[in-house]
Design a protein around this motif. Sequence first.
Motif: not given
Length: 370
Positions: A165, A169-170, A307
């Motif tokens: 990830s 995204e995080r 994520r």
Amino acid sequence: MTTIIKATDPAEFLGLVPALAGFTPRHSIVMLPFHGSRTQGAMRIDLPPSDVEPDDFADVALRALLQVPDADAVAIVIYTDEAATQVPDGVLLPHLSLAVAVVDVCVHAGLRVVEALCVTADGWGDYLDDEPAMHALEGIRQAPPIPGIGDVSGDQLAGAELPPSDLVERESVGRALRDLGEAIEHRMQGGARGTDDPIALMAAEVMLDDLPHFVEHLLDVPADDDPYVCAALLWCLSRPPLRDAILVQWATDLDFGYHAFDAQLAFSSAHTAVPDAISEVFMGRGPRPDVDRLGCALQVVRFAAARAPRHAKVGALTAAAWLSWAMGRSSHAGVYADAALRIDPGHSMASLISSILAAAMLPEWALRAR
């Protein structure tokens, strides 16, 4: 998986072990319980630290073996990076005292010891030989493929790493988690909306309207690219009653999931007892779950953990630990439980799973023949 072992010598037997385990063990003791000529697979335990007494470790190993119904024999293989030591009258195999302790407790428990072997970085030997010698690793003949078993070249931790990830995204999931949390909180309190994000409001409505249907749908449509779906799952997994109901549902079916959610919510609000049927599933007892279903669920929570912002990973990592344990993958379960405890050292569920793994306890359904 029950397999009939047909090995004519120790070298051929060693070629079968990775296929039976599903990986090539490292720094491990592997025990294969037998009933006659049949084995139900392999049980692996990390080699103990040097300050652990061999007899204490052997007792733990025996307890693990005795969980297997109808086991009347065992094969033992120690995998180590330590080399054998040349002594004046031959070879001293590494971890000899540990092997002797395990063999002794097995014999005293009435188990026949089929093999007791050692595999090092540069050869293999037999603990039961009166005059042990080292044999070339090239002499270990690779077993033919076993149906349903894929690549076994990796060690016991292969495949446990989370999917990749990136920061974008995080951060996206983190924002969705914040907005979703506000929307849910204000809806449950009957107050203002708490957020102007229409997607967060819709996600809150969909999830709260039918939680069992929401998590069931994830098994078919994971929605890997939807941060709000990921955030909704993370929100649920961070709340123990919801997390436990989700895991029980994934181990059974949608109908039992509704029952589990009702029971867990009743326990949270009125402290009523959780029915035994639900607790039994959570402890690994009862009918064997659909392994493919558990595997889908594991992929869903692994992706969510990858994520999630760091503070929101613990619930998903704990769920991944339980699902791995339920599938008989204790090594992977330990990876996820340890990762959760590094973030939250006092997390009760992760601590419980870690204790179960330390005691070499497996779910009963993983120990029964198919």
